[in-house]
Design a protein around this motif. Structure first.
Motif, PDB file in Angstrom:
ATOM      1  N   PRO A 100       2.441  -5.780   6.098  1.00  0.00           N
ATOM      2  CA  PRO A 100       1.377  -5.154   5.295  1.00  0.00           C
ATOM      3  C   PRO A 100       1.084  -5.956   4.037  1.00  0.00           C
ATOM      4  N   TRP A 108      -4.055  -5.325  -5.811  1.00  0.00           N
ATOM      5  CA  TRP A 108      -4.122  -5.632  -4.393  1.00  0.00           C
ATOM      6  C   TRP A 108      -4.850  -6.958  -4.169  1.00  0.00           C
ATOM      7  N   TYR A 294      -2.239   8.262  -4.155  1.00  0.00           N
ATOM      8  CA  TYR A 294      -2.088   7.721  -2.807  1.00  0.00           C
ATOM      9  C   TYR A 294      -2.854   6.407  -2.689  1.00  0.00           C
ATOM     10  N   ASP A 295      -2.316   5.427  -3.372  1.00  0.00           N
ATOM     11  CA  ASP A 295      -2.948   4.103  -3.415  1.00  0.00           C
ATOM     12  C   ASP A 295      -2.806   3.431  -2.055  1.00  0.00           C
ATOM     13  N   PHE A 296      -3.799   2.658  -1.665  1.00  0.00           N
ATOM     14  CA  PHE A 296      -3.730   1.915  -0.407  1.00  0.00           C
ATOM     15  C   PHE A 296      -4.472   0.595  -0.557  1.00  0.00           C
ATOM     16  N   TYR A 299      -9.725  -2.040   1.983  1.00  0.00           N
ATOM     17  CA  TYR A 299     -10.276  -2.224   3.322  1.00  0.00           C
ATOM     18  C   TYR A 299     -11.218  -3.419   3.320  1.00  0.00           C
ATOM     19  N   ASP A 304     -10.487  -0.304  -2.130  1.00  0.00           N
ATOM     20  CA  ASP A 304      -9.176   0.305  -2.269  1.00  0.00           C
ATOM     21  C   ASP A 304      -9.328   1.725  -2.801  1.00  0.00           C
ATOM     22  N   ALA A 305      -8.209   2.398  -3.038  1.00  0.00           N
ATOM     23  CA  ALA A 305      -8.260   3.793  -3.501  1.00  0.00           C
ATOM     24  C   ALA A 305      -8.984   3.911  -4.833  1.00  0.00           C
TER      25      ALA A 305
END
Length: 344
Positions: A100, A108, A294-296, A299, A304-305
């Motif tokens: 990941p 990010w 809830y960071d991710f 895309y 991102d979040a």
């Protein structure tokens, strides 16, 4: 039920902030990434890609200052380009291995677009700025061109000055948000954080004054002074003593949730005709805060979040200014009815 919802949300947000204090980016600790950056800063190259600014020997200043202004803003320094392209290469390797994405220096791995570091966040920040400007202009038109005025040409609405200041601070905050997400450097970071704290702090003041219907000037000063003192001290602290990200997040979340609680309480006990708009903004804002927990990873390298949180605030801004206009109309109507009753 609503109070339990906000207590749980506040606890969850504060716990996430406390855990984030000790969190460090794993990407910039990666040995391969560090070796790549170190080599690039010496050789000026990442693989076959070389950066002339890493080997500039000009006595007239950095190489990019010799280019037209419209090109200069897109350029990065040696360290910035080295970090970016080493990050891109390292993330390609990790993707090949099925691993990941990681954060690098607190962020990010975003893809640049026209020299912009976080294109989606910039676009949504500009859109928020535009919506606040539109909302403030429409509020101004409603007050001075659609609603009746006093004999001295001032508005009947008692909170007009507060909302004008709120509008200015909000537009200022989103402007610096767009600048910061375009280019993350020390000065843009501090301006973004400071302007965000300013508007959150002032929003808390407005929520206290409006929900408790504080109209006496002396009482407003007494209520506002402690909050203004705290916000000013906090801004000075993060700018001139220590930029503590964890503490700053706790302060912002606490003030943000406090004002949402105040508006929620007022929506329960008041009979405002636009209560439903207030409920939508309050509940949706609370849910949108969860995106900060809830960071991710982004895309396709863009969304991102945090950028999605920026996107979520756009329709809420439109609805919020609609509520403010409705509140001005509601209060003006009530005041006119009372004045007519006294005349009779």
């Amino acid at each position: 039920m609503a109070l339990c919802y906000w207590k749980a949300l506040l606890l969850l947000l504060l716990l996430s902030c406390l855990f984030s204090v000790s969190y460090s980016s794993l990407g910039d600790a990666d040995p391969n990434y560090r070796a790549c950056v170190g080599e690039c800063e010496i050789s000026g190259c990442v693989g076959q890609l070389c950066f002339p600014q890493c080997n500039s020997s000009s006595n007239t200043g950095p190489w990019y200052t010799q280019e037209p202004l419209y090109l200069q803003w897109q350029k990065w320094g040696c360290q910035g380009d080295c970090r970016y392209h080493c990050m891109v290469n390292r993330e390609k390797e990790r993707e090949t291995l099925g691993q990941p994405p990681l954060k690098y220096h607190g962020k990010w791995p975003f893809k640049r677009l026209l020299g912009i570091q976080e294109p989606a966040s910039v676009a949504f920040s500009v859109l928020n700025l535009a919506m606040h400007f539109h909302g403030w202009i429409s509020f101004f038109i409603t007050l001075y061109y659609k609603l009746p005025l006093r004999q001295d040409k001032t508005a009947y609405y008692e909170y007009v000055g507060l909302w004008h200041i709120y509008g200015f601070l909000s537009m200022n905050s989103w402007f610096w948000s767009a600048v910061f997400h375009t280019r993350d450097v020390d000065i843009t970071e501090r301006l973004d954080y400071s302007s965000a704290i300013a508007v959150i702090g002032f929003s808390l003041i407005v929520s206290i004054l409006r929900t408790f219907d504080v109209r006496v000037e002396a009482a407003r000063v007494m209520v506002s002074a402690p909050v203004l003192a705290f916000v000013t001290t906090h801004i000075l602290y993060i700018n001139f003593y220590k930029l503590d990200y964890g503490w700053n997040m706790i302060v912002c979340v606490a003030m943000g949730v406090a004002q949402l609680l105040l508006w929620a309480r007022w929506a329960v006990i008041s009979r405002h005709p636009s209560n439903w708009k207030l409920w939508v903004v309050v509940l949706a804002s609370g849910l949108a805060m969860l995106l900060e927990i809830y960071d991710f990873p982004p895309y396709e390298g863009y969304f991102d979040a945090h950028s999605i949180w920026h996107a979520a605030t756009v329709p809420l801004t439109v609805l919020w200014w609609s509520f403010i206009r409705d509140d001005a109309e509601f209060r003006t109507s009530n005041l006119l009815k009372k004045s007519k009753t006294k005349v009779k």
